[in-house]
Design a protein around this motif. Sequence first.
Motif, PDB file in Angstrom:
ATOM      1  N   ASP A 193      82.189 -62.646  33.910  1.00  0.00           N
ATOM      2  CA  ASP A 193      82.495 -63.625  34.657  1.00  0.00           C
ATOM      3  C   ASP A 193      82.405 -65.407  33.912  1.00  0.00           C
ATOM      4  N   ARG A 194      82.974 -66.116  34.690  1.00  0.00           N
ATOM      5  CA  ARG A 194      83.376 -67.486  33.932  1.00  0.00           C
ATOM      6  C   ARG A 194      81.602 -67.875  33.522  1.00  0.00           C
ATOM      7  N   TRP A 195      80.760 -67.751  34.386  1.00  0.00           N
ATOM      8  CA  TRP A 195      79.253 -68.373  33.885  1.00  0.00           C
ATOM      9  C   TRP A 195      78.834 -67.667  32.496  1.00  0.00           C
ATOM     10  N   PRO A 246      92.826 -68.127  37.472  1.00  0.00           N
ATOM     11  CA  PRO A 246      92.448 -66.928  37.700  1.00  0.00           C
ATOM     12  C   PRO A 246      93.768 -65.869  38.117  1.00  0.00           C
ATOM     13  N   ASN A 269      88.359 -62.977  38.555  1.00  0.00           N
ATOM     14  CA  ASN A 269      87.387 -63.988  38.080  1.00  0.00           C
ATOM     15  C   ASN A 269      86.555 -63.282  36.931  1.00  0.00           C
ATOM     16  N   LEU A 313      89.990 -66.565  32.692  1.00  0.00           N
ATOM     17  CA  LEU A 313      88.828 -67.392  32.786  1.00  0.00           C
ATOM     18  C   LEU A 313      88.964 -68.780  32.048  1.00  0.00           C
ATOM     19  N   GLN A 321      81.123 -68.972  29.696  1.00  0.00           N
ATOM     20  CA  GLN A 321      80.660 -70.036  29.353  1.00  0.00           C
ATOM     21  C   GLN A 321      79.482 -70.238  28.439  1.00  0.00           C
TER      22      GLN A 321
END
Length: 163
Positions: free
Chosen positions: A126-128, A108, A71, A104, A131
Amino acid sequence: FFAGRRRHTRLRRDWGSDVCSSDLGSLHLSFTDIAKLVSREIKALSDKAAGPMTLEWKAGETIIDKGKTGNYMFLVVSGEADIRMGGEVIETVGPDRIVGEMALIDSPERSATVIAKTDIVLNPIDRWKFQYLTRKYPDFALFIMEVISRRLRRMNRRMDDDV
């Protein structure tokens, strides 16, 4: 048409450093510029939320295990790591380079193993955060696409050489 001519412009951005753009004034940040920018943003985001700003591994330790769920992608702060497929080193990455970005983007599941070649310090993304960074800094998205493209071309050449 513009052979031998480069136009340089100094730009001031909100991340607080001068960046040199070239070739008709388009902004293109170097890996180092992007890495510094991302490191500052990660620190600012980590100060606001729970979560580590950096992670450390000793030489020989596995950072990413092929086939496992992941992740995070990682930005190398210091040290080196080997990206391996089938037991073969396909790339060694050092400061200002990334690993684990594909987890990402599309899945995963890890596509390669990454092992610390030396003691290494990494910024987890991480993904957040990914982005957020790609929206705030479109050059970050271009940086990621360039890395993926370069790695894909390298693997294609290896496959062609094996045939």
